[in-house]
Design an enzyme around this catalytic site. Structure first.
Site, PDB file in Angstrom:
ATOM      1  N   CYS A   2      49.296   7.459  71.955  1.00  0.00           N
ATOM      2  CA  CYS A   2      50.033   7.260  70.721  1.00  0.00           C
ATOM      3  C   CYS A   2      51.441   6.783  71.013  1.00  0.00           C
ATOM      4  O   CYS A   2      51.871   6.712  72.165  1.00  0.00           O
ATOM      5  CB  CYS A   2      50.076   8.558  69.898  1.00  0.00           C
ATOM      6  SG  CYS A   2      50.983   9.887  70.682  1.00  0.00           S
ATOM      7  N   GLY A   3      52.153   6.457  69.948  1.00  0.00           N
ATOM      8  CA  GLY A   3      53.572   6.184  70.019  1.00  0.00           C
ATOM      9  C   GLY A   3      54.307   7.387  69.481  1.00  0.00           C
ATOM     10  O   GLY A   3      53.965   7.901  68.406  1.00  0.00           O
TER      11      GLY A   3
END
Length: 648
Positions: A2-3
């Site tokens: 993810c970011g």
């Protein structure tokens, strides 16, 4: 994958007011397109407010789809960009590792327990964990830096993010990968943010590295020689008498201690007094300072003939190759299993070549690293599922001449994409198993497209790095990971067939061969270091290469590849693979006295040969910027270490 994003500020809406905040969150959302979440709140420190905001953008790969950040009932917050592949924390096959980690962290009663959990996980990771009761913010990356995390510190704010922007007034830096960091929020009104951060050392491969020399026997590790033995003159004399009995003569007796060190790594003597029984690594590529036209193992080949009948067991290169095969295969299997295949394939509205769409791809140059990974992935991925092999090439121009006298010949430029990696990729594909559908994707990049995408996206992803080399590699990886190109397959008669003019890879996981060169002596500078400093210098250089890989390579690579909503996985940097290779003698991994294409990465070449990959097992190392010819597309004569003006 993810970011992740976190901001701590002593002023309300400090970072949110910046015009570039939106561009950063757009980049973060491309990393994690499946689900996103955020939270923001204020806490009081000595009756003064501190503002906290968190955001997470998730690419779903494992267990239940879990929105981030995870916020507990006690007010703790976790952002996790990683995969738990092993270590002290066990994750069931269908469990979500973010949820498992959060439950474990909530049981911690002191800082030592938190540090123990965060340092003992095997797998790529970048994380942010806020513990409300202690007002501590923990963050960091794994020791190889396989996931990006940037930090930005100003007088009244502190920002952590998977990606940054070169146009921000705030300057981002990569979080060093060798530590676990802890920001004491209770101190930020009394001292600058930077002074409120406590650093805990993150050991390389905790609990796994031993400085003793090892030889492998019956697939078990056992210490063979101590440093005191290696420098003991009596020991050296006995060893040399043993070689004399075999009619072996040395031509470099000036460096006798280092010679004995090298040989002692290869030979397990059964007795300090008698040299009639011994164990040896049979590797015909190691000369080990013997006479010029004779290798050490030429004299000891006869030993292998008595393996089956003798009560003494010998450790051969075949055994090491088998061990390396098993541990690397396990690393690949761990990285291609437990993907959401059923849901993913059910959602596909179109099939490719009559089969389901692929879940796994390989960044495929045709070099030995990528071809071995593809071959091993074939053993782990279900046979009905295709595997995408993504091959990138940058437009080149060759000269053609009109007929006529030499004096009046006119030169035309013909565009083509027949770069070295394209040629080697096609040839290597023909050696892969034929009972699998291989989607060979030819990604062709023009100069105009390169300039446009660099300006719009890639420059921000490469940032804060800014060298010519960073530009070349970052651009090449970004276009390769995008996975858009012509789709080819190879038929039974080894001819290529065009399946689709336009194909966009749907895979979420990409395998990449990075880490092999650092550990197996694949770079030309390893050969130069041996020539100037011998075996000790080469060994030190390889250790240094692995030690600095987090700051030179992997954060940049993660940012560029993950921009397309794909997770890059590095089987050669699996903790168990690194631990295994670190205990092998350098001359088992490479021999720089041998020609290019043979002397480097010997153990991997042996493995490739055993898998039937004859073509790639003899190819010399070729870096992506040269194999894809991105280094030539703009006609620049810059050096790799120079600052790149195109990234401004």
């Amino acid at each position: 994958m993810c970011g992740i994003f976190c901001e701590i500020s002593t002023k309300s809406q400090q970072f949110q007011q910046h015009v570039c905040r939106e561009s950063i969150h757009k980049s973060l959302s491309r990393r994690g397109p499946d689900v996103s979440g955020s939270c923001a709140f204020a806490i009081n420190i000595d009756s003064r407010p501190v503002y906290l905001s968190f955001a997470g953008y998730v690419l779903h790969l494992r267990g239940n789809l879990t929105k981030q950040p995870i916020v507990s009932s006690s007010g703790d917050v976790l952002l996790w960009n990683g995969e738990i592949f092993g270590g002290k924390l066990t994750v069931d096959e269908f469990a979500n590792d973010t949820e498992v980690l959060m439950k474990k962290l909530l049981t911690c009663s002191n800082n030592d327990e938190i540090i123990d959990i965060l340092s003992s996980v095997d797998g790529p990771r970048a994380y942010i964990y806020y513990q409300d009761k202690s007002k501590l913010l923990w963050y960091g990356r794994d020791c190889f830096g396989r996931r990006s995390l940037l930090s930005c510190i100003k007088q009244d704010s502190f920002v952590l993010s998977s990606v940054g922007s070169r146009n921000l007034e705030m300057e981002f830096e990569e979080v060093p990968a060798k530590n676990i960091y802890c920001l004491h929020l209770s101190d930020i009104y009394d001292k600058p943010f930077i002074d409120a951060i406590q650093i805990y050392s993150l050991p390389l491969l905790p609990h796994k590295i031993d400085n003793n020399l090892y030889l492998y026997e019956h697939r078990c590790l056992k210490p063979i020689f101590t440093e005191n033995q290696l420098i003991n003159n009596n020991f050296q004399d006995k060893l040399l008498r043993f070689f004399e009995n075999l009619n072996i003569k040395f031509h470099d007796e000036k460096n006798l201690p280092s010679i004995c060190c090298c040989l002692a790594k290869l030979i397990h003597l059964s007795s300090d007094d008698e040299f009639t029984k011994y164990e040896v690594l049979q590797n015909t590529s190691c000369k080990c300072c013997l006479c010029e036209n004779e290798t050490f193992f030429d004299r000891l080949k006869a030993v292998d003939k008595v393996n089956s009948s003798s009560s003494i067991k010998y450790c051969s290169i075949e055994l090491l190759q088998g061990q390396f095969y098993e541990i690397l295969l396990k690393s690949v299997r761990t990285r291609v299993n437990n993907l959401p295949r059923e849901n993913f394939n059910e959602s596909c509205d179109k099939k490719v070549s009559g089969f389901k769409k692929p879940c796994v791809g390989v960044l495929f140059s045709g070099g030995i690293d990528s071809v071995v990974l593809a071959s091993l992935a074939d053993l782990c991925v279900p046979k009905h599922e295709p595997i995408d092999l993504i091959n990138v090439a940058f437009q080149q121009h060759s000269s053609t001449f009109k007929l006529g006298s030499k004096k009046h010949q006119a030169t035309n430029k013909t565009a083509h994409f027949d770069v070295p990696d394209r040629v080697s990729g096609r040839l290597a594909l023909k050696e892969l198993p034929t009972d699998r559908v291989w989607n060979f994707i030819e990604v062709d990049v023009t100069l105009d497209e390169l300039k446009e995408e660099r300006k719009n996206k890639i420059a921000d992803l490469v940032y804060p790095l800014d060298s010519v080399l960073d530009d070349s590699i970052g651009c090449a990886l970004w276009f390769a990971a995008r996975g858009i190109g012509k789709l080819y397959s190879v038929s039974c008669n080894n001819s290529f067939s065009l399946i689709q003019e336009y194909y966009e890879s749907p895979v979420k996981v990409l395998l990449c061969g990075m880490g092999a060169d650092e550990q197996l002596g694949g770079y030309s500078r390893h050969r130069s270091k041996y020539e100037s400093s011998g075996w000790d210098g080469l060994t030190a250089e390889m250790h240094m290469e692995l030690d600095r890989i987090s700051s030179r390579n992997l954060g940049r690579d993660d940012r560029c590849i993950s921009d397309h909503g794909r997770e890059v996985r590095f089987p050669f940097l699996d903790e168990n693979v690194v631990s295994y290779l670190s205990k092998l003698p350098t001359c088992v991994k490479c021999d720089p006295r041998l020609p290019r294409g043979f002397g480097e990465k010997i153990l991997l070449r042996e493995l490739a040969g055993s898998l039937g990959l004859r073509y790639c097992s003899s190819l010399p190392k070729r870096a992506i910027q040269f194999g894809s010819k991105i280094a030539k597309i703009e006609g620049s004569k810059e050096k790799g270490a120079e600052r790149c003006d195109r990234l401004k």
